[in-house]
Design an enzyme around this catalytic site. Structure first.
Site, mmCIF file in Angstrom:
data_model
loop_
_atom_site.group_PDB
_atom_site.id
_atom_site.type_symbol
_atom_site.label_atom_id
_atom_site.label_comp_id
_atom_site.label_asym_id
_atom_site.label_seq_id
_atom_site.Cartn_x
_atom_site.Cartn_y
_atom_site.Cartn_z
ATOM 1 N N VAL A 82 55.899 41.929 39.791
ATOM 2 C CA VAL A 82 54.549 41.903 40.373
ATOM 3 C C VAL A 82 54.601 42.477 41.780
ATOM 4 O O VAL A 82 55.399 42.055 42.612
ATOM 5 C CB VAL A 82 54.005 40.455 40.401
ATOM 6 C CG1 VAL A 82 52.635 40.412 41.078
ATOM 7 C CG2 VAL A 82 53.958 39.875 38.997
ATOM 8 N N LYS A 83 53.742 43.463 42.011
ATOM 9 C CA LYS A 83 53.725 44.127 43.323
ATOM 10 C C LYS A 83 52.592 43.539 44.163
ATOM 11 O O LYS A 83 51.428 43.519 43.729
ATOM 12 C CB LYS A 83 53.501 45.617 43.080
ATOM 13 C CG LYS A 83 54.203 46.532 44.047
ATOM 14 C CD LYS A 83 54.020 47.955 43.545
ATOM 15 C CE LYS A 83 54.540 48.943 44.530
ATOM 16 N NZ LYS A 83 54.067 50.290 44.210
#
Ligand code: E4P
Length: 217
Positions: A82-83
């Protein structure tokens, strides 16, 4: 140094992945826009092609929704990272996702202090944007070595993922400065193998071999 592709061109990513050269992929909202495709579908496809980390960026700006989006993205496949942007809300979301064993890539990093906070929050990756710093006449790659020094001082496990790579020279400099990962736009990755002396040397060797009249198999 691990090599990630920064993009979403499925066919090209599949091609280089088959060669065993690709350790992961990164995307961002601009890449998804350019692809013209549905983000969830793109990420699922990429996560099947590549066994390493595939970064998918949240769209929310508040931590609560970032966490919700992050959980949804992480459920697409085991190798989704997850960015999150390095903001206070992003850091809060990073720490919450870290506690749930979800891999996080803290993006839009432009300073050592931001990288320090990302590591403290439990990020698996931090993404310094070297090209965008160069655009401001700053030395982007120096940020890589500065973060590396700080992380090694305190033995932070967070990996440095050099992003915003614009040239072949950037790739070389990232490796020289000891970046853990470089995420490379596909058009630059395609040019990494090229050298005019390789081409001319190979033409000469091929021509001379033909003159020998021999065959190996
Ligand atoms: C990757 O994680 C980044 O989003 C990307 O490398 C940014 O590159 P740009 O500065 O060329 O947009």
């Amino acid at each position: 140094m691990q090599l990630f592709l920064d993009g979403s061109d499925i066919e090209k990513i599949r091609k280089f992945s088959k060669l065993g050269l690709i350790d992961g992929v990164t995307t961002n909202p601009s890449i998804i826009l350019k692809s013209g495709k549905n983000m969830i579908e793109v990420i699922s496809e990429l996560a099947e092609i590549v066994s390493g980390s595939v970064s998918a960026e949240v769209s929310a700006l508040d931590s609560e929704t970032m966490i919700e989006e992050g959980i949804k993205l992480s459920e697409i496949a085991k190798n989704v990272t997850v960015k999150l942007p390095i903001t206070w809300d992003g850091l809060a979301a990073c720490n919450a996702l870290y506690k749930k064993d979800i891999s996080v890539n803290m993006t839009l990093c432009f300073s050592v202090s931001q990288a320090l906070l990302a590591a403290k929050a439990g990020a698996e990756y931090v993404s310094p944007f070297i090209g965008r710093l160069d655009d401001l006449n700053l030395k982007g790659v120096e940020l890589i070595s500065d973060i590396k020094l700080v992380y090694s001082n305190y033995k932070f496990p967070t990996k440095i993922l050099a992003a915003s790579i614009r040239t072949i020279n950037h790739v070389k400099e990232c490796a020289r400065h000891g970046s853990d990962v470089a995420t490379i736009p596909i058009d630059i990755f395609e040019r990494l193998v090229k050298h005019p002396l390789t081409d001319s040397g190979l033409s000469q060797f091929t021509a001379d071999w033909e003159k020998t009249g021999q065959s190996i198999i």
